[in-house]
Design a protein around this motif. Structure first.
Motif, mmCIF file in Angstrom:
data_model
loop_
_atom_site.group_PDB
_atom_site.id
_atom_site.type_symbol
_atom_site.label_atom_id
_atom_site.label_comp_id
_atom_site.label_asym_id
_atom_site.label_seq_id
_atom_site.Cartn_x
_atom_site.Cartn_y
_atom_site.Cartn_z
ATOM 1 N N GLU A 94 -0.286 -14.078 25.883
ATOM 2 C CA GLU A 94 -0.512 -13.501 24.565
ATOM 3 C C GLU A 94 -0.908 -12.023 24.644
ATOM 4 N N ALA A 143 -2.766 -12.947 9.919
ATOM 5 C CA ALA A 143 -1.301 -12.974 9.847
ATOM 6 C C ALA A 143 -0.695 -11.916 8.925
ATOM 7 N N VAL A 170 5.841 -17.557 12.906
ATOM 8 C CA VAL A 170 4.593 -16.837 12.654
ATOM 9 C C VAL A 170 3.449 -17.832 12.746
ATOM 10 N N GLY A 171 2.441 -17.507 13.562
ATOM 11 C CA GLY A 171 1.363 -18.469 13.703
ATOM 12 C C GLY A 171 0.224 -17.992 14.569
ATOM 13 N N ASP A 172 -0.521 -18.979 15.063
ATOM 14 C CA ASP A 172 -1.691 -18.707 15.894
ATOM 15 C C ASP A 172 -1.374 -19.095 17.339
ATOM 16 N N LEU A 186 0.024 -21.912 10.243
ATOM 17 C CA LEU A 186 -1.267 -21.228 10.139
ATOM 18 C C LEU A 186 -2.318 -22.149 9.508
ATOM 19 N N CYS A 188 2.739 -14.028 16.646
ATOM 20 C CA CYS A 188 1.600 -14.940 16.671
ATOM 21 C C CYS A 188 0.422 -14.304 17.407
ATOM 22 N N THR A 232 1.574 -21.525 18.146
ATOM 23 C CA THR A 232 2.901 -20.906 18.128
ATOM 24 C C THR A 232 3.125 -20.054 19.373
ATOM 25 N N CYS A 233 2.058 -19.459 19.901
ATOM 26 C CA CYS A 233 2.166 -18.632 21.105
ATOM 27 C C CYS A 233 2.388 -19.452 22.374
#
Length: 286
Positions: A139, A241, A172-174, A274, A219, A177-178
């Protein structure tokens, strides 16, 4: 004077050979041959802005000679005729890692250290044309990478890049998602030799390979829609986000973020995952 100079050199060499005492001349000749051979076999350096190198994902390419990879899943992709190459990347931390895939085969973990990393990559078998994918595994908060160059041995050459897939998807996420926790061990304790983060095997990139789609992971671990896992939001100068969605390099520092031009990638679909961190009540590391 010019004729005299040429005559003097010939006479001097002849004298040295006869006397077996021409040390300087005899040393000079092998050195020249060695330099010529070295010039012929020296690796060819190819800079990051070469048109035959594809950069995939949200990449900060304001400096085309030093593009930066922040989001997980960003990728350097190229095709090569040859047996091996060496890629040079720098990292601003000891926590970054790559996934390296050759010819869509078994992914290989490549740990990085802070500073410059010279990474040799070889192919078995060596014959034919090969595709190399170098994917940022970790990340943004674990480190930002800078792509410097690749070097090719004698006889190797870059080929035109592969075609971009027609389909395009954005996730798209946290941290989920990563790809956080994909490689967790049985104790869920951090293992520096095998980071738990693995964007290559995140659900977004897995789906992209299944559908033959180009993917962007946008993300950031611990962040939410309105607040992060600690309850912090835009009033606390903490990105969530809506803020990092507009960036190629997300950063809470006022001058650290780099804007992304959304016209460069028009996804056919966007998936949002999210709100997990928005509803965290622990207010400390989960």
């Amino acid at each position: 004077m010019h004729s005299y100079f040429r005559f003097g050199v010939v006479a001097t060499v002849a004298g040295c050979l006869a006397a077996n005492a021409c040390t300087l001349f005899c040393q000079f000749q092998p050195s020249t041959a060695a330099q010529a051979q070295s010039a012929q076999t020296a690796p060819a350096q190819i800079l990051a802005n070469d048109d035959r190198i594809q950069l995939i994902g949200r990449i900060d390419d304001r400096n085309p000679l030093r593009p930066r990879l922040a989001f997980p899943g960003t990728e350097i992709r190229l095709r090569l005729h040859g047996a091996s190459m060496q890629i040079v990347v720098s990292s601003n931390s000891d926590k970054s890692a790559l996934t390296i895939v050759v010819d869509h085969g078994t992914p290989r973990l490549q740990l990085l250290h802070a500073g410059s990393n010279d990474l040799p990559i070889s192919v078995v078998p060596a014959e034919g044309d090969h595709t190399f994918e170098i994917i940022k595994r970790t990340e943004t908060w674990q480190g930002i990478l800078t792509f410097v160059s690749i070097s090719l041995p004698e006889g190797a050459t870059l080929l035109p890049p592969p075609m971009h897939p027609v389909r395009k998807l954005m996730f798209v996420g946290d941290s989920v998602t990563c790809g956080a926790g994909v490689n967790n061990n049985a104790t869920c304790k951090p293992d520096p030799e095998n980071p738990a983060n693995d964007a290559y095997n995140s659900y977004g990139l897995l789906l992209g390979r299944r559908l033959d789609a180009e993917i962007q992971l946008v993300c950031y671990g611990g962040r939410g829609l309105v607040r992060d896992y600690r309850g912090l939001g835009i009033a606390d100068t903490v990105l969530n986000a809506p803020q990092f969605l507009t960036l190629s390099v997300p950063s809470d520092a006022p001058d650290g973020g780099v804007a992304w031009d959304a016209t460069r990638f028009q996804p056919d679909a966007i998936l949002f995952s999210l709100w997990t961190n928005d509803f965290n009540l622990q207010k400390t590391t989960p």
